[in-house]
Write a protein that holds these residues in place. Structure first.
Motif, PDB file in Angstrom:
ATOM      1  N   GLN A   5      95.754 -44.539  56.140  1.00  0.00           N
ATOM      2  CA  GLN A   5      95.176 -43.200  56.130  1.00  0.00           C
ATOM      3  C   GLN A   5      96.255 -42.128  56.165  1.00  0.00           C
ATOM      4  O   GLN A   5      96.138 -41.086  55.526  1.00  0.00           O
ATOM      5  CB  GLN A   5      94.220 -43.036  57.314  1.00  0.00           C
ATOM      6  CG  GLN A   5      92.933 -43.841  57.170  1.00  0.00           C
ATOM      7  CD  GLN A   5      92.071 -43.764  58.412  1.00  0.00           C
ATOM      8  OE1 GLN A   5      92.588 -43.652  59.525  1.00  0.00           O
ATOM      9  NE2 GLN A   5      90.763 -43.830  58.240  1.00  0.00           N
ATOM     10  N   GLN A   6      97.335 -42.353  56.933  1.00  0.00           N
ATOM     11  CA  GLN A   6      98.423 -41.389  57.004  1.00  0.00           C
ATOM     12  C   GLN A   6      99.082 -41.191  55.650  1.00  0.00           C
ATOM     13  O   GLN A   6      99.631 -40.128  55.362  1.00  0.00           O
ATOM     14  CB  GLN A   6      99.469 -41.862  58.023  1.00  0.00           C
ATOM     15  CG  GLN A   6      99.143 -41.499  59.462  1.00  0.00           C
ATOM     16  CD  GLN A   6      99.414 -40.031  59.756  1.00  0.00           C
ATOM     17  OE1 GLN A   6      99.751 -39.254  58.872  1.00  0.00           O
ATOM     18  NE2 GLN A   6      99.246 -39.652  61.008  1.00  0.00           N
ATOM     19  N   ALA A   7      99.046 -42.203  54.790  1.00  0.00           N
ATOM     20  CA  ALA A   7      99.678 -42.115  53.472  1.00  0.00           C
ATOM     21  C   ALA A   7      98.854 -41.292  52.490  1.00  0.00           C
ATOM     22  O   ALA A   7      99.339 -40.916  51.423  1.00  0.00           O
ATOM     23  CB  ALA A   7      99.909 -43.519  52.904  1.00  0.00           C
ATOM     24  N   LEU A   8      97.608 -40.988  52.831  1.00  0.00           N
ATOM     25  CA  LEU A   8      96.742 -40.245  51.936  1.00  0.00           C
ATOM     26  C   LEU A   8      97.013 -38.743  52.031  1.00  0.00           C
ATOM     27  O   LEU A   8      97.585 -38.253  53.007  1.00  0.00           O
ATOM     28  CB  LEU A   8      95.278 -40.505  52.296  1.00  0.00           C
ATOM     29  CG  LEU A   8      94.775 -41.954  52.166  1.00  0.00           C
ATOM     30  CD1 LEU A   8      93.359 -42.053  52.719  1.00  0.00           C
ATOM     31  CD2 LEU A   8      94.822 -42.420  50.709  1.00  0.00           C
ATOM     32  N   ALA A   9      96.571 -38.001  50.987  1.00  0.00           N
ATOM     33  CA  ALA A   9      96.592 -36.544  51.054  1.00  0.00           C
ATOM     34  C   ALA A   9      95.582 -36.096  52.107  1.00  0.00           C
ATOM     35  O   ALA A   9      94.619 -36.814  52.402  1.00  0.00           O
ATOM     36  CB  ALA A   9      96.253 -35.956  49.684  1.00  0.00           C
ATOM     37  N   PRO A  10      95.750 -34.907  52.709  1.00  0.00           N
ATOM     38  CA  PRO A  10      94.864 -34.473  53.795  1.00  0.00           C
ATOM     39  C   PRO A  10      93.378 -34.515  53.441  1.00  0.00           C
ATOM     40  O   PRO A  10      92.558 -34.959  54.255  1.00  0.00           O
ATOM     41  CB  PRO A  10      95.337 -33.043  54.074  1.00  0.00           C
ATOM     42  CG  PRO A  10      96.787 -33.071  53.717  1.00  0.00           C
ATOM     43  CD  PRO A  10      96.878 -33.979  52.527  1.00  0.00           C
ATOM     44  N   ALA A  11      93.020 -34.033  52.242  1.00  0.00           N
ATOM     45  CA  ALA A  11      91.609 -34.044  51.863  1.00  0.00           C
ATOM     46  C   ALA A  11      91.074 -35.467  51.767  1.00  0.00           C
ATOM     47  O   ALA A  11      89.913 -35.741  52.123  1.00  0.00           O
ATOM     48  CB  ALA A  11      91.423 -33.323  50.533  1.00  0.00           C
TER      49      ALA A  11
END
Length: 446
Positions: A5-11
């Motif tokens: 999840q941390q690797a994803l963009a904020p949205a």
């Protein structure tokens, strides 16, 4: 929060994370903003008898005044929707609340019909801006699991505003004159300004894509406020997100087909809706029911609308919004077409009116959910604004066309069947609507 999840963009992180109470508060406030639209539509109807008595207005003059806010809504939705995508949803929402407050206040203070008419257009512009941003904002703070349900629930604020407005205005008008309708509207919109200012931040998707100065720090602050672990970065920025959004952006290859279907479907359904709610009191009175009974029927339709909006919202969690919308649009058309067959009994008419209101209001709310899955996030404000703006043209034609048909000698039953075609055709063409994910690659490539 997991490493994935941390690797994803904020949205994208918000898509996967569970929703916190602060996110639901934002959804509720957006619902309240949409309720102001429902109240605005109702307020002029409640004010009409007093205005007519004070200024001696003819039916021709009322025919000009009553739809003026719809003209303003069209301008506001089409004009402010792209601005929201370019300059920020929060900024446009706050500005629109100021415009609505001023417009309502001026309408209440208006010394003549000309000032009142100008105030109604101004109020409509502000309402159009709120329409273009409220559901976009709610969508931006929801996870993928709850997005369709929350957006449809927010859109249901429209019918809730009508129902609550009717409940509170009836006793107030016994103690005050017609101007109280506009003063109350000004007070409610003024109340929402500090609520939005303090509790509704800019959407994470806008900050991540447009990246104004300090965007990362603002996104991290928002995540902390929501109760989530803050992201380390904004993720990769795509060149396509730097374009200036305009209504023409909605007719580029890959998205033009989506825009066209949604415009036609919303236009058709809103025309059927405004025929039903605007003409029903006059038609039921004409066939022998009292004004009080006609008002009760309209109240049953509005109550059905509240139930329908909530029902469509909850149902969207169990099934896709597209097939759900096809069903409620077709049922809306059938309800409007068959309504004259049940006017022989007040009880039957109430039941059919409730059921038709449930479907037709549910369909109006459901369109906001369709936009959320059909337009890409960066075009959602412009897309919903354009569909709303053009669709409100259907709001003008909905009451206008039946007038021509009745004048030409057509019966209640025949006119009902003709006007039901808007919802029926909308239900058919939504079948061909693709999801955003199905056209995403074409648009990116273009």
């Amino acid at each position: 929060m997991s490493k994935e999840q941390q690797a994803l963009a904020p949205a994208e992180m918000l898509d996967e994370l569970p929703m916190r109470p602060r996110q639901w508060l934002i959804v509720v406030l957006c619902l309240g903003i949409l309720a102001l639209d429902g109240y605005d539509v109702l307020s002029i109807s409640f004010a009409t008898p007093g205005m007519t008595a004070e200024w001696g207005l003819s039916k021709a003059a009322l025919g000009v005044i009553l739809p003026l806010e719809l003209l303003g809504i069209a301008f506001g939705s089409i004009g402010l929707g792209p601005l929201a995508d370019n300059d920020g949803r929060r900024r446009i929402t706050l500005a629109s609340l100021v415009v609505v407050t001023v417009g309502m206040l001026v309408a209440g203070l208006a010394p003549n019909v000309f000032i009142l008419g100008a105030a109604r257009v101004l109020t409509g512009v502000g309402v159009g801006g709120m329409l273009a941003t409220a559901t976009v904002t709610a969508s931006g703070f929801c996870n993928a699991k709850n997005r369709a349900m929350a957006v449809v629930l927010v859109a249901g604020g429209y019918s809730l505003g009508i129902y609550l407005g009717a409940t509170f205005l009836s006793p107030l008008l016994q103690a005050f004159d017609w101007r109280i309708t506009f003063y109350l509207g000004a007070a409610m919109s003024a109340l929402f300004f500090p609520l939005v200012y303090f509790f509704v931040p800019e959407t994470v998707s806008f900050l991540s894509e447009r990246r104004p100065e300090g965007a990362l720090q603002e996104v991290q602050r928002i995540f902390r406020t929501l109760g989530h672990e803050e992201p380390a970065s904004l993720g990769e920025k795509r060149a396509v997100h730097t374009e200036v959004i305009s209504p023409l952006s909605l007719f580029k290859p890959g998205i033009a087909f989506v825009s066209t279907i949604l415009i036609l479907a919303y236009f058709g359904n809103i025309a059927t809706y405004y025929y039903f709610v605007k003409w029903l009191p006059a038609l039921t009175t004409e066939i022998g029911y009292t004004e009080s009974q006609s008002a009760e029927i309209l109240g049953m339709i509005s109550l059905g609308g509240v139930v329908g909006s909530i029902g469509v919202s909850l149902a969207s969690r169990a099934m896709s919004i597209k097939p759900l919308m096809i069903v409620v649009l077709l049922l809306s058309g059938l309800g409007v077409a068959s309504f004259p067959l049940f006017t022989g009994s007040f009880a039957e008419m109430s039941v059919v009116g409730f059921g038709t209101g449930l479907c037709i209001f549910g369909a109006i709310s459901g369109f906001f959910g369709l936009w959320a899955i059909s337009f890409p996030p960066r075009l959602l404000g412009a897309g919903s604004g354009l569909v709303l703006g053009i669709g409100r043209g259907g709001a003008v034609l909905g009451p206008f066309i039946p007038g021509l048909l009745f004048t030409a000698g057509y019966s209640f039953q025949t006119v009902a069947i003709i006007m039901s075609l808007g919802s029926l055709i909308a239900g058919v063409i939504v079948i061909f609507l693709p999801r955003w994910s199905e056209v995403k690659e074409d648009l990116v490539a273009a």
